[in-house]
Every structure is written in structure tokens, then in C-alpha cells.
Scaffold this motif. Structure first.
Motif, PDB file in Angstrom:
ATOM      1  N   ASP A  62      19.397  35.997 -36.827  1.00  0.00           N
ATOM      2  CA  ASP A  62      20.331  37.047 -37.248  1.00  0.00           C
ATOM      3  C   ASP A  62      21.405  36.497 -38.182  1.00  0.00           C
ATOM      4  N   ILE A  63      21.946  35.344 -37.824  1.00  0.00           N
ATOM      5  CA  ILE A  63      22.994  34.727 -38.642  1.00  0.00           C
ATOM      6  C   ILE A  63      22.441  34.348 -40.008  1.00  0.00           C
ATOM      7  N   SER A  64      21.251  33.762 -40.011  1.00  0.00           N
ATOM      8  CA  SER A  64      20.640  33.329 -41.265  1.00  0.00           C
ATOM      9  C   SER A  64      20.343  34.513 -42.181  1.00  0.00           C
ATOM     10  N   VAL A  65      19.818  35.594 -41.618  1.00  0.00           N
ATOM     11  CA  VAL A  65      19.490  36.784 -42.413  1.00  0.00           C
ATOM     12  C   VAL A  65      20.758  37.432 -42.954  1.00  0.00           C
ATOM     13  N   LEU A  66      21.787  37.560 -42.118  1.00  0.00           N
ATOM     14  CA  LEU A  66      23.045  38.170 -42.542  1.00  0.00           C
ATOM     15  C   LEU A  66      23.659  37.402 -43.704  1.00  0.00           C
ATOM     16  N   HIS A  67      23.645  36.072 -43.604  1.00  0.00           N
ATOM     17  CA  HIS A  67      24.218  35.245 -44.669  1.00  0.00           C
ATOM     18  C   HIS A  67      23.383  35.331 -45.941  1.00  0.00           C
ATOM     19  N   THR A  68      22.045  35.331 -45.794  1.00  0.00           N
ATOM     20  CA  THR A  68      21.174  35.409 -46.961  1.00  0.00           C
ATOM     21  C   THR A  68      21.354  36.734 -47.693  1.00  0.00           C
ATOM     22  N   LYS A  69      21.460  37.816 -46.947  1.00  0.00           N
ATOM     23  CA  LYS A  69      21.688  39.128 -47.570  1.00  0.00           C
ATOM     24  C   LYS A  69      23.008  39.126 -48.345  1.00  0.00           C
ATOM     25  N   LYS A  70      24.001  38.456 -47.781  1.00  0.00           N
ATOM     26  CA  LYS A  70      25.316  38.398 -48.428  1.00  0.00           C
ATOM     27  C   LYS A  70      25.235  37.687 -49.779  1.00  0.00           C
ATOM     28  N   ILE A  71      24.567  36.533 -49.822  1.00  0.00           N
ATOM     29  CA  ILE A  71      24.524  35.769 -51.073  1.00  0.00           C
ATOM     30  C   ILE A  71      23.543  36.372 -52.081  1.00  0.00           C
ATOM     31  N   LEU A  72      22.652  37.271 -51.609  1.00  0.00           N
ATOM     32  CA  LEU A  72      21.714  37.939 -52.512  1.00  0.00           C
ATOM     33  C   LEU A  72      22.201  39.335 -52.898  1.00  0.00           C
ATOM     34  N   GLY A  73      23.456  39.623 -52.614  1.00  0.00           N
ATOM     35  CA  GLY A  73      24.013  40.914 -53.004  1.00  0.00           C
ATOM     36  C   GLY A  73      23.639  42.059 -52.087  1.00  0.00           C
ATOM     37  N   GLY A  74      23.248  41.740 -50.852  1.00  0.00           N
ATOM     38  CA  GLY A  74      22.974  42.775 -49.855  1.00  0.00           C
ATOM     39  C   GLY A  74      21.539  43.261 -49.803  1.00  0.00           C
ATOM     40  N   HIS A  75      20.639  42.679 -50.607  1.00  0.00           N
ATOM     41  CA  HIS A  75      19.265  43.180 -50.649  1.00  0.00           C
ATOM     42  C   HIS A  75      18.269  42.027 -50.643  1.00  0.00           C
ATOM     43  N   ILE A  76      17.348  42.053 -49.673  1.00  0.00           N
ATOM     44  CA  ILE A  76      16.258  41.069 -49.631  1.00  0.00           C
ATOM     45  C   ILE A  76      15.023  41.759 -50.180  1.00  0.00           C
ATOM     46  N   GLY A  77      14.727  41.537 -51.442  1.00  0.00           N
ATOM     47  CA  GLY A  77      13.672  42.284 -52.101  1.00  0.00           C
ATOM     48  C   GLY A  77      12.291  41.672 -52.004  1.00  0.00           C
ATOM     49  N   VAL A  78      12.213  40.358 -51.805  1.00  0.00           N
ATOM     50  CA  VAL A  78      10.916  39.668 -51.775  1.00  0.00           C
ATOM     51  C   VAL A  78      10.864  38.770 -50.544  1.00  0.00           C
ATOM     52  N   LEU A  79       9.739  38.843 -49.836  1.00  0.00           N
ATOM     53  CA  LEU A  79       9.514  37.992 -48.667  1.00  0.00           C
ATOM     54  C   LEU A  79       8.375  37.033 -48.974  1.00  0.00           C
ATOM     55  N   PHE A  80       8.653  35.743 -48.942  1.00  0.00           N
ATOM     56  CA  PHE A  80       7.633  34.727 -49.190  1.00  0.00           C
ATOM     57  C   PHE A  80       7.220  34.123 -47.852  1.00  0.00           C
ATOM     58  N   TYR A  81       5.915  34.040 -47.618  1.00  0.00           N
ATOM     59  CA  TYR A  81       5.436  33.495 -46.343  1.00  0.00           C
ATOM     60  C   TYR A  81       4.394  32.421 -46.591  1.00  0.00           C
ATOM     61  N   ASP A  82       4.487  31.345 -45.795  1.00  0.00           N
ATOM     62  CA  ASP A  82       3.474  30.292 -45.849  1.00  0.00           C
ATOM     63  C   ASP A  82       3.497  29.558 -44.512  1.00  0.00           C
ATOM     64  N   VAL A  83       2.503  28.734 -44.294  1.00  0.00           N
ATOM     65  CA  VAL A  83       2.416  27.978 -43.042  1.00  0.00           C
ATOM     66  C   VAL A  83       2.188  26.506 -43.340  1.00  0.00           C
ATOM     67  N   THR A  84       2.529  25.686 -42.365  1.00  0.00           N
ATOM     68  CA  THR A  84       2.174  24.275 -42.403  1.00  0.00           C
ATOM     69  C   THR A  84       1.754  23.875 -40.999  1.00  0.00           C
ATOM     70  N   THR A  85       1.236  22.661 -40.875  1.00  0.00           N
ATOM     71  CA  THR A  85       0.854  22.157 -39.562  1.00  0.00           C
ATOM     72  C   THR A  85       1.689  20.923 -39.225  1.00  0.00           C
ATOM     73  N   LEU A  86       1.998  20.766 -37.950  1.00  0.00           N
ATOM     74  CA  LEU A  86       2.776  19.623 -37.468  1.00  0.00           C
ATOM     75  C   LEU A  86       1.973  18.947 -36.353  1.00  0.00           C
ATOM     76  N   TYR A  87       1.531  17.731 -36.603  1.00  0.00           N
ATOM     77  CA  TYR A  87       0.690  17.063 -35.609  1.00  0.00           C
ATOM     78  C   TYR A  87       1.537  16.211 -34.657  1.00  0.00           C
ATOM     79  N   PHE A  88       0.918  15.863 -33.523  1.00  0.00           N
ATOM     80  CA  PHE A  88       1.576  15.075 -32.481  1.00  0.00           C
ATOM     81  C   PHE A  88       0.801  13.787 -32.239  1.00  0.00           C
ATOM     82  N   GLU A  89       1.548  12.752 -31.948  1.00  0.00           N
ATOM     83  CA  GLU A  89       0.908  11.475 -31.596  1.00  0.00           C
ATOM     84  C   GLU A  89       0.482  11.550 -30.130  1.00  0.00           C
TER      85      GLU A  89
END
Length: 437
Positions: A85-112
Motif C-alpha cells: 500500500d505504501i509503495s503504490v501510494l508513493h508511486t502514484k504520487k510521483i507519477l502524477g496520480g495515475h498508474i497507466g502501465v503495469l509491467f510484469y515479469d518473473v525470475t527464479t531464486l534457487y536454494f543451496e
């Protein structure tokens, strides 16, 4: 005067990160241990044991290792929601109140580790560690690469099934309208595209042009190849297939194929190619089997493959211009960079945790650290400090705060010592700098 010095703290980086942490709004979380763990990921990323020593040696913070582990066990899923919530609120603020594009991707994290559990499972590893248990981490970011949300999945889950749930929940929770989802072709199949359309979402995704119908493939190959030009094919029902060509991509495709074939030819001359090599991964797709025993290289396939050099497809149901589609898709590098920052700077792995609760807590801390990193990067650019986040923090680590206790009144005075070499980052230690941010 020297005898009055009661403490010296090497805390320059810590002072900057405190300000950025508060500037984003994470000070809403009244939790000093959480703050310290986030800052440590940025200034001294290490195991929790090494973090304990770091806090003790540099800041006189007597936090025991067992206390940190108990803390991770108690870090509830509610913290994840507050952080988002905090991250989204701040991002909307610095983008002028509008999140127009959502970029999504994945990565993998392995364990020893040598064994799997309900979360850590072996699967296709983007890091080439197919034998190690892993988790899949999905990340949703805005334009500019500011992190919005994340999700964790079992290591053997098909990555294409991870996107829609996180996007749908994000759109519902924050009541998004008039937005575009951008994702790579590896995350997409026909079912995913149908789901996006069923939900009324606009999208721009990488198109698998070689999987198109024969009619469309022939149309693509008939088009003139002009550098940096795109052609458009109407697939009907509002779907547009855009195909672009660049000479740079063509050279890269040709180079990579020739490199792969040289590797296969060496193996062929050594007599080490077998039926086990016949698969569709990488450049092994150019192999063919003659009879039951002989494996050779199919050079006819090479000629057909070369016809596709330099071509890249994009599928969209938007009505925006061709140039805007291209620009939006190629902003996916922001997600890729976010993963690189998480792995190389914040060191999200190696992870020395084995319970789901601790793994989720660790990822939550790293997500906040990524947001703080990106905000500091934005502030540096905005204020004209032409330095990277890493160089700023390294320089700040040479700044000390001296504590003096006056002998008569016992009054304590703290002074942060900025030397000549610190002048480039001096504004970050000025209260006025943060008032206007």
C-alpha cells in the motif's frame, strides 16, 4: 576536546537511507528492527548472522540473531499488504496520480539445498540451476521501474500462471482504470490472452510470430525488411499483430546462431552427439537423426531460420500508435533491471532460510529495499547529483558522526563530519533538501 568524544559512528549511508525510507512513507511502520534490516540490505547485504555483527559494530545495536529469526517468524502477511500500500501510494504520487502501465515479469531464486518442500521445488531455472530447489518471484512495476507488488510461487509452477492472479488482485484493490498490462511472450499462451480479454484488460505482449498460422507467417516473411520499421496485421476482434525489424537484432540473431552451430559441429566431429541431444531447446533444434544411430546437423533448417533474423512481434488489443506500443513493450527492461538490482545490489539470494514464513519475510524486506533504492535513484536524478546509488552509498560510508559529551553540563552534542570529498552528496545531509521532496 578529544577526551570529550564518547562515540564515533560510521553512519553516513545510514542517515541517507533513513531519510529515503521516511520519504517513501515506510515510517508508517513503527518497527525499528524492520527499518534496520531494510537499510542493512542496501548498505551491507549479508546473511542475518553477518547483519547482526554489522549492526553491533557500526551502530551499537544489540540485536541478537535469535531475536531476528523470531522476528521473521512473526512478520505477518499483513506487513506485506502495508508495504505494498505504501509503495503504490508513493508511486502514484510521483507519477502524477495515475498508474497507466503495469509491467510484469518473473525470475527464479534457487536454494543451496538437496531436498524440496511445499514451496521450494525444482523446475526450469533462469539461472541454470535446474538441480536446485527454487521459488518463482513475480514482480509488478510501473513506468520508471518503481515496484508496485510481488508474488511468490512454488519453483515448479508454470510462470504463465503467475501473472493474472497478481494483476487481477492489484487492479481490484486499487480500482485501476484505463491501464495497459505489458509482459513478455514467455508468460503468455492463448488461455492467458483469452483471460486478459475476458477481464477487459488492455495488453501489449511479445508475440510468438513463428507459432502463428502459415498464412500469417508467409505474410510476415513477404514484408520488406527496413531497419527500425514496423508493419501491422489485423488479426480481427481488435487484435493487432505488429512486426518490427532492426539490423542490429538481425546481426545478433545471426551471430548467436553461428555460435551455437559451431558448438554443435565441434560435438559432431568429436562423435559426442547422441539421441539425447535431440530436443527443441537452444540450437539443438537444428539436429536430426538418421536411422537409429546417427545424429547430424540439419542445414536446411538453418537457412529457414535465417529468414527470421531481426524480426520481433508484438500483440496488442490497444488502439495506441505503433511507436507507443514499441516504447511500452521495451520498457520491460525496467523489470529486468529491478531483478538485477535485487540480485546483485540487495543480494536477495543466497537465502539461508527454509521455512515459508522466513522466506516470505526476507522477500518482503528486499522488496522494501528495492523501493528505497529506486526512490534514492529518482532523488539523485531530480536534484542533479550525477552519481549512481551505489557510488553515493559507498562515499557516504566514509562519513562519520561524532558524539561529544560536555564535561560540566554533561550535554551531548552530535556532529556529522562532511569533508571536502563529500561535497557532491552534501545536499543529502541538509534538512532543506528533504522538505521539498
Amino acid at each position: 576536546m578529544l577526551s570529550c568524544i564518547t562515540n564515533i559512528s560510521i553512519n553516513g549511508a545510514d542517515l541517507i537511507l533513513d531519510r529515503v525510507f521516511d520519504n517513501v512513507g515506510f515510517n508508517r511502520i513503527d518497527d525499528e528492527v524492520f527499518r534496520q534490516l531494510v537499510k542493512a540490505r542496501l548498505s551491507y547485504p549479508a546473511s542475518k548472522s553477518a547483519t547482526v555483527e554489522y549492526l553491533k559494530n557500526y551502530f551499537d545495536e544489540d540485536v541478537s540473531l535469535s531475536k531476528i529469526y523470531r522476528y521473521l517468524d512473526k512478520l505477518s502477511d499483513n506487513q506485506h499488504k502495508i508495504v505494498q500500500d505504501i509503495s503504490v501510494l508513493h508511486t502514484k504520487k510521483i507519477l502524477g496520480g495515475h498508474i497507466g502501465v503495469l509491467f510484469y515479469d518473473v525470475t527464479t531464486l534457487y536454494f543451496e539445498a538437496d531436498y524440496e518442500d511445499e514451496l521450494r521445488k525444482t523446475g526450469f531455472s533462469k539461472e541454470g540451476r535446474h538441480q536446485n530447489p527454487q521459488i518463482i518471484l513475480g514482480l509488478l512495476v510501473s513506468i520508471g521501474g518503481y515496484p508496485l507488488a510481488y508474488c511468490i510461487h512454488e519453483g515448479n509452477k508454470y510462470e504463465g500462471h503467475t501473472m493474472l492472479p497478481v494483476v487481477m488482485e492489484f487492479v481490484r484493490k486499487y480500482e485501476l482504470e484505463d491501464f495497459i498490462v505489458v509482459a513478455d511472450s514467455g508468460l503468455m499462451n492463448n488461455d492467458n490472452i483469452a483471460d486478459l480479454e475476458a477481464n477487459g484488460y488492455k495488453y501489449i505482449i511479445g508475440a510468438k510470430i513463428r507459432n502463428e498460422s502459415r498464412k500469417i507467417q508467409e505474410w510476415i516473411l513477404e514484408q520488406p525488411k527496413t531497419d527500425c520499421q514496423m508493419v501491422e496485421y489485423d488479426k480481427g476482434n481488435g487484435q493487432r499483430l505488429l512486426v518490427g525489424y532492426t539490423e542490429e537484432r538481425a546481426r545478433k540473431d545471426a551471430y548467436n546462431r553461428e555460435k551455437g552451430i559451431r558448438r554443435l559441429e565441434k560435438a559432431y566431429h568429436r562423435g559426442t552427439l547422441t539421441k539425447d541431444n535431440i530436443n527443441k531447446r537452444g540450437y539443438n533444434k537444428f539436429l536430426k537423426m538418421e536411422g537409429d544411430v546417427k545424429v547430424t546437423i540439419n542445414y536446411e533448417k538453418l537457412e529457414k531460420d535465417a529468414k527470421w533474423d531481426g524480426l520481433k512481434g508484438y500483440l496488442t488489443n490497444t488502439d495506441i500508435s505503433v511507436n507507443d506500443v514499441y516504447a511500452a513493450y521495451h520498457n520491460l527492461w525496467h523489470v529486468e533491471r529491478a531483478f538485477r538490482i535485487s540480485k546483485s545490489k540487495i543480494e536477495i539470494r543466497p537465502m539461508f532460510h527454509f521455512t515459508r514464513r522466513r522466506i516470505e519475510a526476507h522477500v518482503c524486506i528486499c522488496f522494501v529495499a528495492l523501493k528505497v533504492y529506486k526512490e534514492l535513484e529518482r532523488l539523485l536524478k531530480q536534484s542533479g547529483i550525477n552519481m549512481s546509488v551505489d557510488k553515493v552509498l559507498e562515499l557516504a560510508k566514509t562519513i562519520v558522526t561524532i558524539q561529544i559529551t560536555l564535561p560540566q553540563s554533561k550535554q551531548t552534542i552530535n556532529r556529522t563530519m562532511l569533508m571536502k570529498r563529500h561535497q557532491r552528496i552534501a545536499p543529502l545531509f541538509d534538512d532543506e533538501f528533504w522538505v521539498t521532496r
